[in-house]
Design a protein around this motif. Structure first.
Motif, mmCIF file in Angstrom:
data_model
loop_
_atom_site.group_PDB
_atom_site.id
_atom_site.type_symbol
_atom_site.label_atom_id
_atom_site.label_comp_id
_atom_site.label_asym_id
_atom_site.label_seq_id
_atom_site.Cartn_x
_atom_site.Cartn_y
_atom_site.Cartn_z
ATOM 1 N N ILE A 195 0.710 -1.310 -0.004
ATOM 2 C CA ILE A 195 -0.114 -0.036 0.149
ATOM 3 C C ILE A 195 0.820 1.359 -0.110
ATOM 4 C CG2 ILE A 195 -1.939 -1.050 1.338
ATOM 5 C CD1 ILE A 195 -1.057 0.244 3.750
ATOM 6 N N GLU A 196 1.886 1.071 0.620
ATOM 7 C CA GLU A 196 3.110 2.385 0.662
ATOM 8 C C GLU A 196 3.253 2.675 -0.645
ATOM 9 O OE1 GLU A 196 3.100 0.365 4.514
ATOM 10 O OE2 GLU A 196 3.313 -0.378 2.458
ATOM 11 N N TYR A 197 3.856 1.587 -1.689
ATOM 12 C CA TYR A 197 3.855 2.071 -3.103
ATOM 13 C C TYR A 197 2.676 2.417 -3.898
ATOM 14 C CZ TYR A 197 6.374 1.662 -7.752
ATOM 15 O OH TYR A 197 6.621 2.044 -8.869
ATOM 16 N N GLY A 198 1.700 1.960 -3.503
ATOM 17 C CA GLY A 198 0.251 2.485 -4.091
ATOM 18 C C GLY A 198 -0.043 3.956 -3.799
ATOM 19 N N ALA A 253 -4.274 3.721 -7.369
ATOM 20 C CA ALA A 253 -3.983 2.374 -6.694
ATOM 21 C C ALA A 253 -5.112 1.634 -6.574
ATOM 22 C CB ALA A 253 -3.244 2.700 -5.462
ATOM 23 N N ASN A 254 -5.290 0.293 -7.361
ATOM 24 C CA ASN A 254 -6.579 -0.381 -7.146
ATOM 25 C C ASN A 254 -6.037 -1.595 -6.402
ATOM 26 O OD1 ASN A 254 -8.343 1.169 -9.242
ATOM 27 N ND2 ASN A 254 -6.459 0.828 -10.050
ATOM 28 N N TYR A 255 -6.700 -2.180 -5.432
ATOM 29 C CA TYR A 255 -6.169 -3.447 -4.797
ATOM 30 C C TYR A 255 -7.179 -4.367 -4.957
ATOM 31 C CZ TYR A 255 -3.253 0.104 -2.539
ATOM 32 O OH TYR A 255 -2.344 0.860 -2.260
ATOM 33 N N LEU A 299 -2.013 -0.528 -10.631
ATOM 34 C CA LEU A 299 -1.898 0.998 -10.992
ATOM 35 C C LEU A 299 -2.368 1.101 -12.213
ATOM 36 C CD1 LEU A 299 1.793 1.472 -9.880
ATOM 37 C CD2 LEU A 299 -0.072 2.068 -8.542
ATOM 38 N N SER A 300 -3.383 2.132 -11.979
ATOM 39 C CA SER A 300 -4.296 2.474 -13.617
ATOM 40 C C SER A 300 -3.876 3.826 -13.946
ATOM 41 C CB SER A 300 -5.675 2.078 -13.475
ATOM 42 O OG SER A 300 -6.173 2.741 -12.428
#
Length: 422
Positions: free
Chosen positions: A27-30, A40-42, A58-59
């Motif tokens: 989540i840090e990189y997102g 950022a999509n999980y 990533l979009s």
């Protein structure tokens, strides 16, 4: 089979023990990339009620309302579960189509081979062809086994195993040339210290020519990764530099004088002088080098009473693994080998602790030992630490909407994820 969007907290819980876990799938990189034009999509992938996969995607909008997706070093799943992978990919394509994706790129950290510093294969992944076949049969397109830096993220890395090894054991496994460079750095007063403020402004002057990353990018990196983000600096202790340069110059002067007298003595006796003359020529070169160091050391001491920073490195300490994010140095002081000492002192610090590996980052898949190989020095500077050359499977693209992607391909503007400024 179903794919659902999950919260950051849920994603963090289910990735921590995944065998393919890495700091890009966090989540840090997102959060970091959300500051630079990406969403950022999980997602989590379930077979009935069993979790079988997850990923950060990533979009970025690229064409009308359609998106480019990138799963950095994802998707995290068991690629050897061949009975389930076709259904997983089918569900993934359906999900991505509904979400308006044109294309998804992924580059999972599946090891293809592990090699020594000369490129000889030590270990091969016997499942790699089966994995490739399943992905290709289900419409993933492999981008090739590139050997250089063509991909979004490098396909070849130098990785050192430091688990259960002492610093002395690791030191004597280094290439002799690396050990000599480390000794030279220490001999001329180079010191390494950790910046507890992790000040990225200070280090940016040494790394700003590498890649296309802005100062703001590294500031946000530090903000998101917090204590996992560490900054180290190399500095010259100017007093030690003067003292040691003087000592080395005087010692070599004695050797040079001795050889000069020996030549005169042996000449009068009609002896063969070739061996002595060769030693004298080598001593002349060393003496000239030490003289340059002595002059520079004196000038530095006048300008800087204590020390001068000449390089730095940023590492990420994530889930018992170290990653060299980037390093750099002042080219004027390259002959003091600050980059080598930075890497070694980080290795030395974490040896015999809970850390398993140190990823020294990108190398080339070209191991030819000739001057035409421009990556020869890069490989030697990292593989000389007794690290292994790890070759990953590479990038795959999945076209999610073939009709619209065909139209997009015919437009003038093409999206290149690697070229995005950050």
């Amino acid at each position: 089979m179903r794919i659902v969007e999950i919260s950051k907290e849920q994603f963090k819980k289910i990735t921590v023990n995944n065998s393919l876990d890495n700091y890009y799938q966090t989540i840090e990189y997102g959060n970091l990339m959300s500051n630079f034009g990406f969403v950022a999509n999980y997602i989590a992938i379930f077979e009935k009620e069993k979790l079988i996969g997850t990923s950060l995607i990533l979009s970025h909008q690229i064409f009308i309302n359609f998106k480019y997706g990138y799963a950095p070093h994802g998707i995290l799943c068991d690629y050897t579960n061949y009975s389930i992978m076709p259904q997983l990919i089918k569900a993934l394509k359906k999900y991505l189509f509904k979400q308006g994706y044109l294309i998804l790129k992924m580059d999972p950290l599946i090891i293809r081979t592990i090699r020594d510093k000369n490129g000889n294969i030590i270990q091969s992944n016997t499942e790699i062809q089966k994995i490739m076949n399943v992905l290709k049969q289900n419409e993933f397109v492999h981008c090739g086994f590139n050997n250089y830096m063509e991909a979004v993220k490098p396909r070849w890395h130098a990785i050192l195993n430091i688990k259960d090894a002492s610093s002395s054991e690791l030191f004597y496994k280094l290439d002799k040339t690396i050990r000599n460079k480390l000794r030279k750095a220490v001999k001329f007063g180079v010191e390494i210290f950790k910046d507890n403020t992790d000040n990225v402004e200070k280090i940016y002057s040494y790394i700003n020519t590498k890649g296309n990353y802005s100062l703001e990018y590294y500031k946000q990196f530090k903000k998101e990764f917090k204590d996992e983000f560490e900054v180290y600096y190399a500095r010259i202790n100017t007093e030690a530099y003067v003292k040691n340069s003087t000592y080395l110059y005087e010692k070599e002067s004695e050797t040079n004088d001795y050889l000069n007298n020996l030549i005169q003595e042996q000449t009068s006796k009609g002896k063969d002088l070739r061996a002595i003359i060769n030693k004298k020529i080598e001593s002349d070169k060393i003496l000239a080098s030490y003289k340059k160091h002595l002059i520079r050391a004196g000038n530095l001491l006048k300008k800087n009473s204590q020390s001068i920073i000449i390089g730095g490195a940023i590492i990420i300490n994530h889930n018992n693994r170290l990653y060299l994010l980037i390093d750099g140095f002042d080219k004027e002081y390259g002959n003091l080998n600050p980059s080598y000492l930075l890497k070694w002192k980080i290795i030395e610090k974490y040896a015999h602790k809970s850390i398993e590996t140190f990823d020294l980052n990108a190398i080339s898949g070209n191991f030819t030992n000739n001057e035409n190989n421009k990556y020869k020095g890069l490989n030697e500077s990292k593989l000389g630490f007794n690290s292994k050359a790890v070759e990953y499977i590479g990038e795959f693209n999945l076209i999610c909407n073939k009709a619209m992607y065909s139209i997009y391909r015919n437009t003038k503007t093409k999206y290149n994820l690697k070229d995005q400024k950050k």
